[in-house]
Design a protein around this motif. Structure first.
Motif, PDB file in Angstrom:
ATOM      1  N   ASP A 136       0.867  -1.173  -0.019  1.00 41.94           N
ATOM      2  CA  ASP A 136      -0.047   0.214  -0.078  1.00 41.94           C
ATOM      3  C   ASP A 136       0.723   1.330  -0.041  1.00 41.94           C
ATOM      4  N   GLU A 137       0.486   2.391   0.134  1.00 44.84           N
ATOM      5  CA  GLU A 137       0.959   3.717  -0.126  1.00 44.84           C
ATOM      6  C   GLU A 137       1.692   3.894   1.148  1.00 44.84           C
ATOM      7  N   SER A 138       1.679   3.145   2.203  1.00 45.49           N
ATOM      8  CA  SER A 138       2.641   3.388   3.236  1.00 45.49           C
ATOM      9  C   SER A 138       3.820   2.970   3.309  1.00 45.49           C
ATOM     10  N   THR A 139       4.047   2.144   2.151  1.00 44.62           N
ATOM     11  CA  THR A 139       5.580   1.672   1.818  1.00 44.62           C
ATOM     12  C   THR A 139       5.968   1.966   0.371  1.00 44.62           C
ATOM     13  N   GLY A 140       5.221   3.064  -0.135  1.00 43.44           N
ATOM     14  CA  GLY A 140       5.488   3.394  -1.594  1.00 43.44           C
ATOM     15  C   GLY A 140       4.916   2.303  -2.622  1.00 43.44           C
ATOM     16  N   PHE A 141       4.108   1.473  -2.109  1.00 47.83           N
ATOM     17  CA  PHE A 141       3.700   0.265  -2.896  1.00 47.83           C
ATOM     18  C   PHE A 141       4.893  -0.744  -3.493  1.00 47.83           C
ATOM     19  N   LEU A 142       5.817  -0.959  -2.244  1.00 46.84           N
ATOM     20  CA  LEU A 142       7.059  -1.602  -2.549  1.00 46.84           C
ATOM     21  C   LEU A 142       6.936  -2.734  -1.773  1.00 46.84           C
ATOM     22  N   VAL A 143       7.024  -3.815  -2.371  1.00 43.80           N
ATOM     23  CA  VAL A 143       7.109  -5.193  -1.415  1.00 43.80           C
ATOM     24  C   VAL A 143       8.345  -5.382  -1.030  1.00 43.80           C
ATOM     25  N   THR A 144       8.486  -6.008   0.038  1.00 42.11           N
ATOM     26  CA  THR A 144       9.928  -6.562   0.612  1.00 42.11           C
ATOM     27  C   THR A 144      10.146  -8.172   0.633  1.00 42.11           C
ATOM     28  N   ALA A 145      11.321  -8.458   0.808  1.00 42.02           N
ATOM     29  CA  ALA A 145      11.777  -9.918   0.752  1.00 42.02           C
ATOM     30  C   ALA A 145      11.156 -10.526   1.734  1.00 42.02           C
ATOM     31  N   ALA A 146      10.844  -9.778   2.847  1.00 42.49           N
ATOM     32  CA  ALA A 146      10.222 -10.557   4.170  1.00 42.49           C
ATOM     33  C   ALA A 146       8.745 -10.877   3.784  1.00 42.49           C
TER      34      ALA A 146
END
Length: 377
Positions: free
Chosen positions: A124-134
Motif C-alpha cells: 500500500d501507499e505506506s511503503t510506496g507500494f514496494l514489496v519486501t523480501a520479508a
C-alpha cells in the motif's frame, strides 16, 4: 481497456468524456520510426514469412540492450504475448507465482491460463507500494516457483531502489525461484529515481530471469504490437516453440519500425518524459486537494494510484458507492470522466489515473471530479 472502450463509445455518442483509463501515450510515434515502416512496406521481403523469433537484426539490437546473445531474445506481439508465453513456458499445473499487488491485470490471467496459481502479495501507499523480501518470504510455499516483478510499476508508478531489488534478488536466488521482470516502463522515471534491471543488480539471477519489454510505452507505439522476451536460451527456445504454433512472426513492417526505435537516439523519448513529468506533478497536486483522496507521488511510468477509501459510503449525487468500482461508475456517469477502479489491479479502495493525456484534458477531468466531490460534501 474496457473502461477506455466505454469512454470512446460515449464520446462517439456525443458526450464530452475525458478518459484516464488506457495506458497509452497521447503522442504520435516519432517520424523517423514511421518512415522506417514506410520504407519497409515497399520492400518485397516484408511481404513474406520471417523467423518466428524475430528479424535477426532486431534480435541482435535487443540482445545488445540486455547484454545477452541474440538466441536469448524472442520478439513477440507486444509485451503482453511475452507475459502469456513466459508463464506457459515456466509453469506446471499448481505452480504458484508471487505477484506484488497492485498488479497489472494481465499477470494473474496469464498464470491461470498456464494452470498456475497467482498469489498476490499486498502493498500500500505506506511503503510506496514496494514489496519486501520479508513479505515475499511470508507468502512463499513449497509450490512457489516464480516471482513476478514490475518496476516502474503499472498501476502505481512505484520504482524499486537498487538496494531493495538487491535484497529481493538474493532472496529469489536463495530460494531457487525463477523471476519474470516486466521492464516496459524503464525509460519513464522522474526526479531522483533510477531504473535498475534485476539481473544486472543480482548477476546470479541472469540464468533464471525472463525480462519482458517492448517499444509500446517508450516510443508511443502501443498499436504497433512489438515486444520481446530476453532470458536463458532454453526458456527462450521453449517459448519460441509455442510462438511458432501460436502466431509465427510479428508483423515485419512493425519489426522494421521497432528496429529504428531501439537503434535510434532517445531524444523524442526525453521530450515525452518532460511532458509526463509535468503532468505527474499537476495531477498529484490536484488529486490531493480533493477531500477524501490521498495520492502518493509516483516515480515512474505514467500512472497515479490514489486511495479513495474515505469517499466510500458517502453520498455523491444521491448515490452511495460501496466500492471503488461503484465510485468509478458514478464518476463516469456524473462527471463524464473515465478512471479504472482498484479492483482491476487486485487492490480495492483505489483508482488508477493515466496521465498520458493532454494537459488541458487532465486539468479539466480532475476539476470535474473535484466539483463532483465538493458539491456532495
Amino acid at each position: 481497456m474496457a473502461v477506455d472502450a466505454k469512454a470512446k463509445a460515449l464520446r462517439a455518442a456525443g458526450r464530452p468524456v475525458i478518459g484516464f483509463g488506457a495506458g497509452e501515450p497521447d503522442f504520435p510515434t516519432p517520424d523517423y520510426i514511421v518512415e522506417a515502416a514506410v520504407r519497409a512496406c515497399r520492400e518485397p521481403w516484408t511481404h513474406k514469412y520471417t523467423p518466428a523469433g524475430g528479424l535477426p537484426k532486431l534480435r541482435e539490437a535487443i540482445a545488445g540492450l540486455h547484454g545477452v546473445a541474440p538466441s536469448q531474445v524472442a520478439v513477440t506481439n507486444g509485451a503482453k504475448q511475452g507475459v502469456y508465453q513466459a508463464f506457459a513456458t515456466l509453469l506446471d499445473p499448481g505452480d504458484e507465482v508471487l505477484i506484488p499487488a497492485p498488479f497489472w491485470t494481465t499477470y494473474p490471467e496469464g498464470v491461470l491460463l498456464a494452470g498456475g496459481v497467482p498469489v498476490p502479495v499486498a502493498t500500500d501507499e505506506s511503503t510506496g507500494f514496494l514489496v519486501t523480501a520479508a513479505q515475499l518470504e511470508a507468502a512463499r510455499t513449497p509450490r512457489t516457483k516464480v516471482l513476478l516483478m514490475c518496476s516502474p510499476s503499472n498501476p502505481t508508478g512505484a520504482v524499486y531502489p537498487r538496494a531493495a531489488l538487491e535484497e529481493i534478488g538474493k532472496w529469489a536466488v536463495a530460494n531457487d525461484l525463477m523471476v519474470v521482470t516486466d521492464e516496459i516502463y524503464q525509460h519513464l522515471v522522474y526526479g531522483d529515481a533510477e531504473f535498475h534491471s534485476l539481473p544486472a543488480v543480482v548477476p546470479e539471477l541472469a540464468d533464471r530471469t525472463l525480462i519482458l519489454n517492448g517499444v509500446s510505452k517508450t516510443f508511443a507505439m502501443t498499436g504497433w504490437r512489438v515486444g520481446w522476451m530476453a532470458g536463458p536460451a532454453d526458456l527462450i527456445n521453449a517459448a519460441l516453440n509455442l510462438q511458432s504454433h501460436l502466431t509465427s512472426n510479428v508483423c515485419n513492417v512493425a519489426q522494421a519500425a521497432a528496429l529504428a526505435a531501439v537503434t535510434g537516439d532517445l531524444s523524442a523519448v526525453a521530450e515525452m518524459r518532460v511532458a509526463f513529468d509535468r503532468r505527474r506533478r499537476t495531477i498529484v497536486r490536484m488529486l490531493n486537494e480533493i477531500p477524501g483522496v490521498v495520492c502518493p507521488e509516483p516515480e515512474g511510468a505514467f500512472y497515479v494510484f490514489p486511495s479513495v477509501q474515505d469517499l466510500l459510503d458517502r453520498p455523491i449525487r444521491g448515490r452511495r458507492p460501496a466500492s471503488s468500482a461503484e465510485l468509478a461508475e458514478i464518476i463516469l456517469d456524473e462527471a463524464e470522466v473515465a478512471v479504472v477502479p482498484g479492483e482491476a489491479f487486485g487492490t480495492p479502495g483505489y483508482l488508477r489515473f493515466s496521465y498520458a493525456l493532454s494537459d488541458a484534458d487532465l486539468v479539466e477531468g480532475i476539476t470535474r471530479i473535484t466539483t463532483l466531490v465538493n458539491e456532495s460534501a
